[in-house]
Write a protein that holds these residues in place. Structure first.
Motif, PDB file in Angstrom:
ATOM      1  N   LEU A 152       5.301   1.244   1.092  1.00 21.12           N
ATOM      2  CA  LEU A 152       4.697  -0.040   1.461  1.00 21.12           C
ATOM      3  C   LEU A 152       4.834  -1.045   0.333  1.00 21.12           C
ATOM      4  CD1 LEU A 152       2.495   2.448   2.383  1.00 21.12           C
ATOM      5  CD2 LEU A 152       1.712   0.498   3.699  1.00 21.12           C
ATOM      6  N   SER A 153       5.006  -2.314   0.726  1.00 20.82           N
ATOM      7  CA  SER A 153       5.151  -3.330  -0.311  1.00 20.82           C
ATOM      8  C   SER A 153       4.674  -4.697   0.166  1.00 20.82           C
ATOM      9  CB  SER A 153       6.625  -3.419  -0.736  1.00 20.82           C
ATOM     10  OG  SER A 153       6.758  -4.335  -1.795  1.00 20.82           O
ATOM     11  N   ARG A 154       4.224  -5.492  -0.791  1.00 21.73           N
ATOM     12  CA  ARG A 154       3.936  -6.901  -0.497  1.00 21.73           C
ATOM     13  C   ARG A 154       5.210  -7.733  -0.631  1.00 21.73           C
ATOM     14  NH1 ARG A 154      -0.576  -4.744  -2.704  1.00 21.73           N
ATOM     15  NH2 ARG A 154      -2.529  -5.255  -1.653  1.00 21.73           N
ATOM     16  N   THR A 155       6.269  -7.116  -1.089  1.00 20.92           N
ATOM     17  CA  THR A 155       7.562  -7.793  -1.250  1.00 20.92           C
ATOM     18  C   THR A 155       8.519  -7.230  -0.186  1.00 20.92           C
ATOM     19  OG1 THR A 155       8.749  -6.197  -2.623  1.00 20.92           O
ATOM     20  CG2 THR A 155       7.116  -7.580  -3.742  1.00 20.92           C
ATOM     21  N   PRO A 156       9.717  -7.790  -0.050  1.00 23.48           N
ATOM     22  CA  PRO A 156      10.643  -7.231   0.964  1.00 23.48           C
ATOM     23  C   PRO A 156      11.326  -5.935   0.521  1.00 23.48           C
ATOM     24  CG  PRO A 156      11.262  -9.491   0.291  1.00 23.48           C
ATOM     25  CD  PRO A 156      10.217  -9.034  -0.645  1.00 23.48           C
ATOM     26  N   ILE A 157      11.105  -5.498  -0.710  1.00 20.58           N
ATOM     27  CA  ILE A 157      11.859  -4.340  -1.246  1.00 20.58           C
ATOM     28  C   ILE A 157      10.858  -3.225  -1.550  1.00 20.58           C
ATOM     29  CG2 ILE A 157      13.414  -3.581  -3.105  1.00 20.58           C
ATOM     30  CD1 ILE A 157      14.407  -6.511  -3.254  1.00 20.58           C
ATOM     31  N   THR A 158      11.029  -2.088  -0.866  1.00 23.93           N
ATOM     32  CA  THR A 158       9.946  -1.096  -0.837  1.00 23.93           C
ATOM     33  C   THR A 158      10.156   0.118  -1.754  1.00 23.93           C
ATOM     34  OG1 THR A 158      11.035  -0.021   1.011  1.00 23.93           O
ATOM     35  CG2 THR A 158       9.348  -1.655   1.568  1.00 23.93           C
ATOM     36  N   ASN A 159      11.239   0.155  -2.528  1.00 24.25           N
ATOM     37  CA  ASN A 159      11.509   1.362  -3.343  1.00 24.25           C
ATOM     38  C   ASN A 159      10.286   1.732  -4.184  1.00 24.25           C
ATOM     39  OD1 ASN A 159      13.986  -0.193  -2.759  1.00 24.25           O
ATOM     40  ND2 ASN A 159      14.986   1.624  -3.589  1.00 24.25           N
ATOM     41  N   LEU A 160      10.002   3.019  -4.244  1.00 23.92           N
ATOM     42  CA  LEU A 160       8.728   3.458  -4.836  1.00 23.92           C
ATOM     43  C   LEU A 160       8.632   3.206  -6.338  1.00 23.92           C
ATOM     44  CD1 LEU A 160       8.061   6.760  -2.864  1.00 23.92           C
ATOM     45  CD2 LEU A 160       6.880   4.556  -2.654  1.00 23.92           C
ATOM     46  N   HIS A 161       9.748   3.279  -7.044  1.00 19.87           N
ATOM     47  CA  HIS A 161       9.622   3.119  -8.501  1.00 19.87           C
ATOM     48  C   HIS A 161       9.269   1.670  -8.886  1.00 19.87           C
ATOM     49  CE1 HIS A 161      13.664   1.735  -7.815  1.00 19.87           C
ATOM     50  NE2 HIS A 161      13.572   1.103  -8.969  1.00 19.87           N
ATOM     51  N   LEU A 162       9.279   0.759  -7.908  1.00 22.66           N
ATOM     52  CA  LEU A 162       8.860  -0.617  -8.194  1.00 22.66           C
ATOM     53  C   LEU A 162       7.333  -0.748  -8.057  1.00 22.66           C
ATOM     54  CD1 LEU A 162      11.714  -2.479  -6.266  1.00 22.66           C
ATOM     55  CD2 LEU A 162      11.492  -2.213  -8.742  1.00 22.66           C
ATOM     56  N   ARG A 163       6.648   0.350  -8.256  1.00 19.72           N
ATOM     57  CA  ARG A 163       5.188   0.415  -8.185  1.00 19.72           C
ATOM     58  C   ARG A 163       4.660   0.041  -6.800  1.00 19.72           C
ATOM     59  NH1 ARG A 163       6.053  -1.128 -13.476  1.00 19.72           N
ATOM     60  NH2 ARG A 163       6.017  -3.340 -13.032  1.00 19.72           N
ATOM     61  N   ASN A 164       5.479   0.337  -5.775  1.00 22.23           N
ATOM     62  CA  ASN A 164       5.006   0.141  -4.406  1.00 22.23           C
ATOM     63  C   ASN A 164       4.107   1.308  -4.004  1.00 22.23           C
ATOM     64  OD1 ASN A 164       6.243  -2.352  -3.734  1.00 22.23           O
ATOM     65  ND2 ASN A 164       8.222  -1.312  -3.643  1.00 22.23           N
ATOM     66  N   ASP A 165       3.315   1.086  -2.948  1.00 24.19           N
ATOM     67  CA  ASP A 165       2.425   2.148  -2.469  1.00 24.19           C
ATOM     68  C   ASP A 165       3.178   3.073  -1.519  1.00 24.19           C
ATOM     69  OD1 ASP A 165       0.289   1.053  -3.821  1.00 24.19           O
ATOM     70  OD2 ASP A 165      -0.316  -0.204  -2.121  1.00 24.19           O
ATOM     71  N   ARG A 166       2.639   4.264  -1.387  1.00 23.16           N
ATOM     72  CA  ARG A 166       3.204   5.176  -0.414  1.00 23.16           C
ATOM     73  C   ARG A 166       2.097   5.672   0.507  1.00 23.16           C
ATOM     74  NH1 ARG A 166       5.508  10.247  -3.301  1.00 23.16           N
ATOM     75  NH2 ARG A 166       4.480  11.383  -1.637  1.00 23.16           N
ATOM     76  N   ALA A 167       2.494   6.125   1.693  1.00 25.38           N
ATOM     77  CA  ALA A 167       1.491   6.624   2.640  1.00 25.38           C
ATOM     78  C   ALA A 167       2.154   7.632   3.562  1.00 25.38           C
ATOM     79  CB  ALA A 167       0.923   5.465   3.474  1.00 25.38           C
ATOM     80  N   ASP A 168       1.313   8.448   4.175  1.00 23.49           N
ATOM     81  CA  ASP A 168       1.783   9.341   5.224  1.00 23.49           C
ATOM     82  C   ASP A 168       2.017   8.469   6.469  1.00 23.49           C
ATOM     83  OD1 ASP A 168       1.947  11.066   7.405  1.00 23.49           O
ATOM     84  OD2 ASP A 168       0.666  12.552   6.432  1.00 23.49           O
ATOM     85  N   PRO A 169       3.198   8.541   7.095  1.00 24.03           N
ATOM     86  CA  PRO A 169       3.458   7.685   8.257  1.00 24.03           C
ATOM     87  C   PRO A 169       2.382   7.823   9.337  1.00 24.03           C
ATOM     88  CG  PRO A 169       5.490   8.679   7.539  1.00 24.03           C
ATOM     89  CD  PRO A 169       4.409   9.292   6.702  1.00 24.03           C
ATOM     90  N   ALA A 170       1.803   9.010   9.477  1.00 25.74           N
ATOM     91  CA  ALA A 170       0.750   9.173  10.486  1.00 25.74           C
ATOM     92  C   ALA A 170      -0.456   8.291  10.133  1.00 25.74           C
ATOM     93  CB  ALA A 170       0.344  10.629  10.582  1.00 25.74           C
TER      94      ALA A 170
END
Ligand SMILES: Nc1ncnc2c1ncn2[C@@H]1O[C@H](COP(=O)(O)OP(=O)(O)O)[C@@H](O)[C@H]1O
Ligand SMILES: [Mg+2]
Length: 427
Positions: A334-352
């Motif tokens: 998940l990201s507030r930006t258009p680029i979601t790669n995790l190492h950019l300090r984006n969040d992650r979640a279980d799709p469910a």
């Protein structure tokens, strides 16, 4: 490819020993009671004086059969990066002499670029092997990416050639030819399109966008005002830009990981730790022209689905792993930006947990499996699936041959590497 690749439990890994990938793998093997994998370092291979296939010889079983081979990411080791850039320097078609260490790597000059059919679309000037070996590391700097990729494809070709010379029926977790293909976003786009797997449409035919003006023209005639511009063989969000033009005013905005500076009046490019937003035409044009010279892939910017309010309505995509033809571990990024790669300090979640229904998850699995079916000699990849905002229609954005390093997600009680090892040896 069958789910059971190998009943013999030995494994050779060619990688950068001591990094997180090799240690995660060895840990998985220990936990499953498997013998540790034999590790061969890319650096030893690249610096080998003579025929580096000799590094495989000690692992021949009964004098003739090599165990299964896994190629790992060559990334995050600067000396390897330098050697790959050196390897990409040689220009057989221009009659340049190879330096002796490189010459030793090839049986014939014609084989040089067999795994890189689109090398002619990169027009960036190359540096010599000697210059490559004198490059000095700067954090985040992107050095000669087209030359690096050319070198990487040559290495893949050479590893395959030499392993098969020793052991003709050698088996690969991912075939080196398919690793080269997965790495090239343009070739993947062509392949998936030809087989009806949904990908974001492109504004103009492959090879027709060679600079900023041609990009703008393609966007105008294709009526595509928002695009992703990608270094064709980038990974980990290196060389990625989300770009939009206001069709009435012509104003433009680029959001990107690409930072740019001047050294001795020459532009240099690097991966910025946080995203940059550019609105100035001069800098946008410089970046677009650089991406085009290196080798570019442009596609429609799919407006991504967003998560519920509890997750701040961030946009997301799904990293879906496929092992042995079956979808397994997955994570939403998940990201507030258009680029979601995790190492950019984006969040992650279980799709469910972001409210995806079982039907949507089925569709993600289906499209990921359909993608992997186009790589019949590869056992594992991490596939980035975009879901469009309104219809949740899935699109494939990226196929990562080394995309299995996903922490803290389990499938059938296994980590990603444990699951791969289980599937390989089961049956
Ligand atoms: N066409 C697209 N539309 C919307 N978002 C995209 C598109 N392509 C890529 N992205 C976003 O950018 C990220 C990085 O792009 P990707 O192609 O996966 O490159 P990399 O190989 O660097 O991971 C993706 O995870 C996704 O969030
Ligand atoms: Mg990706």
């Amino acid at each position: 490819m069958s789910n059971c690749l190998e009943t013999n439990r030995q494994l050779i890994v060619i990688g950068n020993p001591g990094n997180k990938r090799t240690s995660f793998l060895q840990k998985a093997r220990t936990r499953l009671g498997l013998p540790p994998a034999h590790l061969i370092s890319y650096l030893d291979w690249l610096r080998y004086k003579g025929s580096p296939g000799e590094l495989l010889r000690p692992y021949l079983q009964d004098g003739k059969q090599l165990p299964l081979i896994r190629l790992d990411s060559p990334g995050e080791q600067f000396e390897v990066e330098r050697e790959l850039i050196a390897l990409g320097a040689v220009c057989a078609e221009e009659g340049n002499r190879m330096d002796p260490s490189t010459e030793a790597l090839y049986q014939s000059a014609a084989a040089l670029d067999a795994f890189h059919p689109l090398h002619h679309l990169s027009t960036a000037a190359r540096i010599s092997p000697q210059e490559a070996r004198y490059l000095i590391q700067e954090q985040g700097r992107i050095y000669h990416p087209a030359q690096w990729f050319r070198g990487f494809c040559r290495l893949l070709h050479q590893i395959k050639q030499q392993a098969e010379a020793l052991s003709p029926s050698v088996r690969w977790m991912n075939d080196p030819a398919e690793i080269a293909l997965m790495f090239d976003k343009r070739r993947c786009h062509q392949l998936l399109t030809a087989h009806g797997v949904p990908v974001p449409p492109i504004p103009a035919a492959l090879g027709s966008i060679g600079n900023y003006e041609e990009l703008r023209e393609a966007m105008r005639t294709g009526r595509m005002h928002r695009v992703f511009i990608k270094l064709a063989f980038g990974s980990s969000a290196s060389g990625i830009a989300a770009y939009q033009i206001n069709p009435s005013t012509g104003a433009e905005v680029m959001v990107t990981t690409i930072g740019q500076e001047y050294r001795d009046q020459q532009p240099v490019y690097y991966n910025a730790g946080s995203l940059r937003k550019y609105t100035d035409t001069t800098i946008i044009k410089t970046i677009v022209n650089w991406l085009c010279e290196q080798g570019v892939h442009v596609e429609r910017w799919i407006e991504k689905a967003s998560a519920p309010a509890a997750l701040h309505k961030q946009v997301f995509d799904i990293r879906q792993l496929v092992v042995g033809g079956q979808a397994c571990h997955r994570v939403a990024r998940l990201s507030r930006t258009p680029i979601t790669n995790l190492h950019l300090r984006n969040d992650r979640a279980d799709p469910a947990d972001i409210g995806l229904t079982p039907e949507t998850i089925d569709r993600i699995e289906e499209i990921a499996q359909a993608t992997m079916a186009l790589f019949p000699s590869s056992f594992v990849a991490g596939i980035d699936v975009l879901l469009s905002r309104d219809s949740l229609k899935p699109y494939i954005a990226d196929i990562n041959p080394f995309g299995d390093l996903v922490y803290d997600v389990q499938f059938n009680g296994c980590s990603t590497y444990e699951w791969e090892m289980t599937c390989i040896y089961k049956g």
